[in-house]
Design an enzyme around this catalytic site. Structure first.
Site, PDB file in Angstrom:
ATOM      1  N   HIS A  51      -2.004 -12.794  -5.246  1.00  0.00           N
ATOM      2  CA  HIS A  51      -2.057 -11.440  -5.768  1.00  0.00           C
ATOM      3  C   HIS A  51      -0.712 -11.089  -6.380  1.00  0.00           C
ATOM      4  CE1 HIS A  51      -3.340  -7.238  -6.030  1.00  0.00           C
ATOM      5  NE2 HIS A  51      -2.134  -6.918  -5.616  1.00  0.00           N
ATOM      6  N   ASP A 102     -11.224   2.374  -0.912  1.00  0.00           N
ATOM      7  CA  ASP A 102     -10.021   2.334  -1.744  1.00  0.00           C
ATOM      8  C   ASP A 102     -10.232   3.091  -3.048  1.00  0.00           C
ATOM      9  OD1 ASP A 102      -7.316   1.402  -2.419  1.00  0.00           O
ATOM     10  OD2 ASP A 102      -8.355   0.295  -3.988  1.00  0.00           O
ATOM     11  N   ARG A 150      -5.327  10.029  -4.283  1.00  0.00           N
ATOM     12  CA  ARG A 150      -3.872   9.843  -4.284  1.00  0.00           C
ATOM     13  C   ARG A 150      -3.291  10.115  -5.659  1.00  0.00           C
ATOM     14  NH1 ARG A 150      -3.354   3.937  -2.604  1.00  0.00           N
ATOM     15  NH2 ARG A 150      -1.133   4.281  -2.938  1.00  0.00           N
ATOM     16  N   SER A 155      -4.133  -0.294   0.619  1.00  0.00           N
ATOM     17  CA  SER A 155      -4.936  -0.412  -0.595  1.00  0.00           C
ATOM     18  C   SER A 155      -4.974  -1.865  -1.072  1.00  0.00           C
ATOM     19  CB  SER A 155      -4.343   0.505  -1.677  1.00  0.00           C
ATOM     20  OG  SER A 155      -4.906   0.243  -2.932  1.00  0.00           O
ATOM     21  N   LYS A 185      -8.323  -5.009  -0.044  1.00  0.00           N
ATOM     22  CA  LYS A 185      -9.068  -5.776  -1.044  1.00  0.00           C
ATOM     23  C   LYS A 185      -8.907  -7.281  -0.821  1.00  0.00           C
ATOM     24  CE  LYS A 185      -7.146  -2.837  -3.932  1.00  0.00           C
ATOM     25  NZ  LYS A 185      -6.635  -2.079  -5.087  1.00  0.00           N
TER      26      LYS A 185
HETATM   27  N1  URA Z   1      -2.015  -1.460  -6.224  1.00  0.00           N
HETATM   28  C1  URA Z   1      -3.100  -1.157  -5.485  1.00  0.00           C
HETATM   29  O1  URA Z   1      -4.084  -1.868  -5.519  1.00  0.00           O
HETATM   30  N2  URA Z   1      -3.062  -0.063  -4.716  1.00  0.00           N
HETATM   31  C2  URA Z   1      -1.988   0.749  -4.656  1.00  0.00           C
HETATM   32  O2  URA Z   1      -2.017   1.714  -3.930  1.00  0.00           O
HETATM   33  C3  URA Z   1      -0.881   0.416  -5.430  1.00  0.00           C
HETATM   34  C4  URA Z   1      -0.915  -0.702  -6.217  1.00  0.00           C
END
Ligand code: URA
Ligand code: CA
Length: 439
Positions: free
Chosen positions: A82, A161, A168, A183, A187
């Site tokens: 990632h 999310d 947010r 977050s 994932k």
């Molecule tokens: N990337 C994400 O997937 N979530 C966040 O909160 C910030 C960056």
């Protein structure tokens, strides 16, 4: 359980229990907790923070809020990578086939471009025919049978999310470390990989530009992933200037093909081998890092990684002929040159400005609904440390829609800081730091 009590507890600096966190996430996804209460709780978390225990519980609850892939379903030892997002960050396109060539199982879910950062899904979709909207069954089938698949997140994964991120975004609570970590990691956990390497970018083009913030983020991602039973490593890497020379979707596919042929830019190939080495070590196929890096470098040069990329393209309905004939990729109508206005050495090349210029040309999107133009972008002829004479080429803009061309051109030119006084500038080190989980 009373949601107001939960908000008050966090407001006053208390620690939420696993049951309280599950109540909140369940109520968010089930729509029984209204947005104003979730927003208040998000702000309380933004101001009071969370312990590692709370962050891990939140991550796990979010990961379980929709459909998931389990390590058992994917089969074998699956790995994932990632990036926290960058400009011209072509690493996933290179690393995924490279890891597969090294014998690892890769089942990766990726995202699209947003803001000044690119997205792997958009890049792959510039390959004629390539499909990223795989069904759950097809994704599993490809991972199990070919050990390699790359797909868009399905709509029913980690719904918590999506809901919380939207809140947010409009409540000034994006910049909360535990919320960012939950977050990202929810994932990753829902994706099912057993070992995960995270490329935490730092510098102008990064989501968190300041090094101390990147370090805290990397440390927390590794800690939370490890707590949830994943093998975790993070590299903090330079994003003060873009990675490689290409910024734009089809342009980056071209750059990835060059790199998989062993002819790519050094910063990009080097980073891919370093990131991949972490996963090779976790998979136990190598015991020393240098040996792992060397092995990956060999696979970039002997054609194996490139062949895997061809297989990935073919299995996902794309035209694998692009590998030998990149002219099959979308091409822009016009090339426009940006030239230096004085002689000197490039001292800085602002990644954020280049990302914004590429977006002005249509390479990215500012809202999720925007369409992108796969052909356009910026090709960086000079980078930090390069000598340039007055009126020599700095960059080439690949252009279709000319609406914002002048602004994009000015932005690219002013992204370069040219120092007329010096004869040498050292390019930034790509790997700034490395954090490996203890588990
Ligand atoms: N990337 C994400 O997937 N979530 C966040 O909160 C910030 C960056
Ligand atoms: Ca690049």
């Amino acid at each position: 359980m009373n949601t107001i009590d939960l908000i008050a507890k966090k407001r006053d600096g208390g620690t939420l229990t696993r049951e309280e966190i599950e109540h909140w996430i369940g109520g968010t996804v089930g729509r029984t907790i209204p947005d104003y209460q979730s927003s208040a709780l998000l702000m309380a978390i933004r101001l009071r923070g969370m312990t590692d225990e709370e962050t891990a519980d939140l991550t796990d609850a979010m990961a379980h809020s929709g459909s998931m892939f389990t390590p058992e379903e994917l089969g074998g030892f699956t790995v994932d990578k990632h990036s926290t997002g960058g400009v011209g960050d072509t690493t996933t396109l290179v690393l995924i086939p490279l890891l597969a060539a090294a014998g690892l199982t890769v089942g990766k879910l990726s995202g699209r471009a947003l803001g000044h950062t690119g997205g792997t899904i958009d890049k792959l979709e510039s390959i004629p025919g390539f499909r990223t909207d795989l069904s759950r069954d097809r994704f599993l089938e490809l991972v199990r049978e070919t050990k390699l698949a790359l797909a868009d997140h399905t709509a029913d994964m980690v719904p918590a999310d999506r809901i919380l991120y939207e809140l947010r975004d409009v409540t000034a609570t994006v910049d909360s470390l535990p919320l960012i970590v939950a977050s990202i990691m929810s994932k990753k956990i829902a994706g099912g990989a057993q070992a995960i390497v995270i490329d935490v970018k730092t510098g102008a083009g990064a989501f968190l530009p300041k090094l101390e913030d990147s370090r805290r983020l990397a440390g927390s991602l590794v800690a939370i992933g490890s707590k949830l039973g994943r093998k975790m490593a993070a590299l903090i890497t330079d994003m003060s200037q873009p990675l490689g020379r290409m910024v734009g979707n089809a342009l980056e596919v071209r750059e990835a093909i060059d790199t998989l042929r062993g002819e790519g830019p050094e910063d990009l190939s080097g980073l891919c081998c370093e990131l991949g080495a972490e996963l090779l070590l976790f998979a136990g196929s190598r015991r020393d890092r240098d040996g792992a890096v060397d092995r990956l470098d060999r696979l970039l040069h002997d054609g194996s990684a490139l062949a895997k990329f061809g297989e990935l393209i073919a299995h996902q309905d794309g035209n694998p002929a692009v590998i030998d004939d990149p002219s099959l990729l979308p091409r822009a109508a016009r090339k426009v040159e940006a030239r230096a206005e004085q002689s000197g050495v490039v001292r800085a090349l602002d990644a954020l400005a280049i990302g914004r210029a590429a977006n002005l040309l249509g390479a990215g999107r500012s809202t999720v609904e925007d369409a992108i133009d796969p052909a356009v972008g910026v090709e960086l002829v000079r980078k930090v440390g390069d000598r340039v004479e007055d009126d020599e080429l700095l960059a080439v803009l690949h252009v279709n829609d000319e609406t914002h061309l002048d602004a994009a051109c000015r932005m690219v030119e002013s992204a370069y800081t040219i120092d007329p006084e010096t004869t040498e500038v050292a390019p930034p080190e790509i790997i700034v730091d490395r954090i490996v989980g203890g588990s």
